[in-house]
Design a protein around this motif. Sequence first.
Motif, PDB file in Angstrom:
ATOM      1  N   SER A 154     -10.357 -18.927 -24.071  1.00 29.05           N
ATOM      2  CA  SER A 154      -9.806 -19.470 -22.828  1.00 29.05           C
ATOM      3  C   SER A 154      -8.392 -20.005 -23.026  1.00 29.05           C
ATOM      4  O   SER A 154      -7.569 -19.948 -22.108  1.00 29.05           O
ATOM      5  CB  SER A 154     -10.722 -20.591 -22.302  1.00 29.05           C
ATOM      6  OG  SER A 154     -12.029 -20.097 -22.066  1.00 29.05           O
ATOM      7  N   ARG A 166      -6.417 -17.661 -31.810  1.00 28.86           N
ATOM      8  CA  ARG A 166      -7.068 -18.976 -31.879  1.00 28.86           C
ATOM      9  C   ARG A 166      -7.223 -19.429 -33.326  1.00 28.86           C
ATOM     10  O   ARG A 166      -6.938 -20.586 -33.657  1.00 28.86           O
ATOM     11  CB  ARG A 166      -8.433 -18.882 -31.192  1.00 28.86           C
ATOM     12  CG  ARG A 166      -9.305 -20.104 -31.377  1.00 28.86           C
ATOM     13  CD  ARG A 166     -10.691 -19.878 -30.797  1.00 28.86           C
ATOM     14  NE  ARG A 166     -11.658 -20.804 -31.378  1.00 28.86           N
ATOM     15  CZ  ARG A 166     -12.949 -20.782 -31.108  1.00 28.86           C
ATOM     16  NH1 ARG A 166     -13.432 -19.882 -30.281  1.00 28.86           N
ATOM     17  NH2 ARG A 166     -13.776 -21.650 -31.668  1.00 28.86           N
ATOM     18  N   GLY A 187     -16.784 -13.717 -21.148  1.00 31.93           N
ATOM     19  CA  GLY A 187     -16.930 -15.156 -21.020  1.00 31.93           C
ATOM     20  C   GLY A 187     -18.080 -15.533 -20.099  1.00 31.93           C
ATOM     21  O   GLY A 187     -18.864 -16.451 -20.395  1.00 31.93           O
ATOM     22  N   MET A 239     -18.441 -19.131 -20.632  1.00 34.08           N
ATOM     23  CA  MET A 239     -17.049 -19.478 -20.920  1.00 34.08           C
ATOM     24  C   MET A 239     -16.151 -18.831 -19.874  1.00 34.08           C
ATOM     25  O   MET A 239     -16.540 -17.867 -19.208  1.00 34.08           O
ATOM     26  CB  MET A 239     -16.643 -18.970 -22.308  1.00 34.08           C
ATOM     27  CG  MET A 239     -17.458 -19.521 -23.460  1.00 34.08           C
ATOM     28  SD  MET A 239     -17.013 -18.696 -25.025  1.00 34.08           S
ATOM     29  CE  MET A 239     -18.230 -19.412 -26.130  1.00 34.08           C
ATOM     30  N   GLU A 240     -14.947 -19.361 -19.762  1.00 32.74           N
ATOM     31  CA  GLU A 240     -14.010 -18.755 -18.819  1.00 32.74           C
ATOM     32  C   GLU A 240     -13.527 -17.395 -19.318  1.00 32.74           C
ATOM     33  O   GLU A 240     -13.512 -16.414 -18.575  1.00 32.74           O
ATOM     34  CB  GLU A 240     -12.818 -19.687 -18.580  1.00 32.74           C
ATOM     35  CG  GLU A 240     -11.893 -19.177 -17.478  1.00 32.74           C
ATOM     36  CD  GLU A 240     -10.794 -20.166 -17.148  1.00 32.74           C
ATOM     37  OE1 GLU A 240      -9.991 -19.861 -16.240  1.00 32.74           O
ATOM     38  OE2 GLU A 240     -10.733 -21.236 -17.805  1.00 32.74           O
ATOM     39  N   TYR A 241     -13.118 -17.342 -20.591  1.00 29.62           N
ATOM     40  CA  TYR A 241     -12.684 -16.096 -21.229  1.00 29.62           C
ATOM     41  C   TYR A 241     -13.282 -16.036 -22.634  1.00 29.62           C
ATOM     42  O   TYR A 241     -13.344 -17.045 -23.336  1.00 29.62           O
ATOM     43  CB  TYR A 241     -11.160 -16.024 -21.341  1.00 29.62           C
ATOM     44  CG  TYR A 241     -10.422 -15.954 -20.029  1.00 29.62           C
ATOM     45  CD1 TYR A 241     -10.292 -14.743 -19.342  1.00 29.62           C
ATOM     46  CD2 TYR A 241      -9.838 -17.099 -19.485  1.00 29.62           C
ATOM     47  CE1 TYR A 241      -9.604 -14.668 -18.135  1.00 29.62           C
ATOM     48  CE2 TYR A 241      -9.145 -17.043 -18.280  1.00 29.62           C
ATOM     49  CZ  TYR A 241      -9.039 -15.827 -17.607  1.00 29.62           C
ATOM     50  OH  TYR A 241      -8.360 -15.758 -16.423  1.00 29.62           O
ATOM     51  N   ALA A 242     -13.693 -14.855 -23.037  1.00 21.02           N
ATOM     52  CA  ALA A 242     -14.247 -14.699 -24.380  1.00 21.02           C
ATOM     53  C   ALA A 242     -13.992 -13.288 -24.886  1.00 21.02           C
ATOM     54  O   ALA A 242     -13.727 -12.361 -24.113  1.00 21.02           O
ATOM     55  CB  ALA A 242     -15.749 -14.989 -24.389  1.00 21.02           C
ATOM     56  N   SER A 258      -9.091 -13.939 -30.243  1.00 22.35           N
ATOM     57  CA  SER A 258      -9.791 -14.715 -31.272  1.00 22.35           C
ATOM     58  C   SER A 258      -8.891 -15.003 -32.462  1.00 22.35           C
ATOM     59  O   SER A 258      -8.853 -16.131 -32.981  1.00 22.35           O
ATOM     60  CB  SER A 258     -11.042 -13.959 -31.737  1.00 22.35           C
ATOM     61  OG  SER A 258     -11.921 -13.733 -30.654  1.00 22.35           O
ATOM     62  N   ASP A 313     -14.570 -18.106 -27.888  1.00 25.06           N
ATOM     63  CA  ASP A 313     -13.913 -18.622 -26.691  1.00 25.06           C
ATOM     64  C   ASP A 313     -12.407 -18.421 -26.816  1.00 25.06           C
ATOM     65  O   ASP A 313     -11.777 -18.947 -27.729  1.00 25.06           O
ATOM     66  CB  ASP A 313     -14.242 -20.111 -26.549  1.00 25.06           C
ATOM     67  CG  ASP A 313     -13.727 -20.712 -25.250  1.00 25.06           C
ATOM     68  OD1 ASP A 313     -12.987 -20.025 -24.515  1.00 25.06           O
ATOM     69  OD2 ASP A 313     -14.056 -21.882 -24.973  1.00 25.06           O
ATOM     70  N   SER A 332     -16.033 -10.493 -27.454  1.00 20.91           N
ATOM     71  CA  SER A 332     -17.365 -10.242 -27.988  1.00 20.91           C
ATOM     72  C   SER A 332     -17.266  -9.344 -29.209  1.00 20.91           C
ATOM     73  O   SER A 332     -16.474  -8.397 -29.240  1.00 20.91           O
ATOM     74  CB  SER A 332     -18.222  -9.564 -26.913  1.00 20.91           C
ATOM     75  OG  SER A 332     -19.464  -9.172 -27.441  1.00 20.91           O
ATOM     76  N   ARG A 368     -12.957 -12.042 -18.898  1.00 25.71           N
ATOM     77  CA  ARG A 368     -13.748 -12.827 -17.957  1.00 25.71           C
ATOM     78  C   ARG A 368     -15.224 -12.418 -18.010  1.00 25.71           C
ATOM     79  O   ARG A 368     -16.128 -13.270 -17.977  1.00 25.71           O
ATOM     80  CB  ARG A 368     -13.219 -12.636 -16.533  1.00 25.71           C
ATOM     81  CG  ARG A 368     -11.999 -13.460 -16.191  1.00 25.71           C
ATOM     82  CD  ARG A 368     -11.716 -13.398 -14.702  1.00 25.71           C
ATOM     83  NE  ARG A 368     -10.549 -14.168 -14.337  1.00 25.71           N
ATOM     84  CZ  ARG A 368     -10.546 -15.479 -14.118  1.00 25.71           C
ATOM     85  NH1 ARG A 368     -11.677 -16.172 -14.253  1.00 25.71           N
ATOM     86  NH2 ARG A 368      -9.439 -16.102 -13.775  1.00 25.71           N
TER      87      ARG A 368
END
Length: 402
Positions: A165, A24, A202, A207-210, A21, A163, A212, A199
């Motif tokens: 991803s 990103r 996500g 989502m594909e990857y996340a 995160s 997200d 939490s 995974r």
Amino acid sequence: MQRILIVAAHPDDEVLGCFGSVARFIKQGAEAYTLILGEGKTSRGTTSKEELEILNQEFELANKSIGIKKVFREYFPDNCFDSVSLLDIVKAVEKIKNIVKPNIIFTHFENDLNIDHKITYQAVLTATRPLPNECVKQIYSFEILSSTEWNFGVSFGGNVFFDISETIEDKIKAMRYYQSELCEYPHPRSLKGIEIQARLQGMRVGMEYAESFILVRDVRKDIELVNFENLNDLQKQLVFEWRNDANISKFMRTKNIVKEEHLHFIESLRESTDKKYFLLLKNEEPLGVIYFTNITKDSCEFGLYSNPNLKGVGYLLLQQIKLYAFNTLGVLRLHACAFNHNTKAIALYTKFGFCLTKKDTTMSYFELSEISANTCDTNCKNTESQTAIPNNSAGGGGILES
């Protein structure tokens, strides 16, 4: 602009907890910093000085790999934070918080199995008490593989998902630097374990990857004034670009400024007793600059200019000027001036009830008393929806004016 501080107990917790995160956010323009409170490793048995040096090198490289701006280290005893005064740990967090001035903190989950994680969480909450001038607006708790999920019977119920991803590889790359901490799968603290966890999180939200998190606190201010003394580097650059924009500089006494002068001026404000400059944010979006000069017990002068990419914010800027001058500074009179060709600023001042006190061949001078300002409030609100609000309004003075 977001300024993030990660507060973690041990080296590698920052990567495991939130690096996808944070990577990103950095790519989106945020500044991020990391504080590690514990020395790491020493609770596992005999640990040599060389091993600790390697761990510190890994920590530096991992953080550098995603663009963490600066890292900070404390050396509280590993897995023995409960042997240290909580106040000492709180002070360590406060010290870095006051340097970084983050608006977001990522830290541990309060019910992790690891005692250092629990105490880190407590220290962060204590160091960020929600007082009126607290800079931290959001606190997120993260989960740590081989700690959070091992506290059986106490689940981590993440309620915020980011997200990652596009940054999962950044997280895995950063973890590769921690060779002294990595384990082989099926141990959770393995590269495959990290990928599986991302995974899983996500998949929970499509989502594909996340990653939490538990949102611990979220304090949202509609309007925020950021003192120039507390601007981060991106905000300083933003103000510099605004100030030299042609639509703003043409209404300033000093038409253009260079970067060195700009930075020197901001630094000089720390020693000033009669000047205050602010970047105004609304829901974290920069709207413009308001400033006060020649501040005395009875009066002050002011200026303003708006984000050249926005329209219709002049009313809001001047409203905040009035509130700060009369309610915070406690002055009785506000003074302003504008070039005679700055018709938008003159229209704005007139609409707000300012009296024209003087006019020469170049400038128009205005004054507003506290009494007339209160009388004008209703009129301004009634006409706000009917009148186009001037954009890029500016007083006669510029950032480098004394």
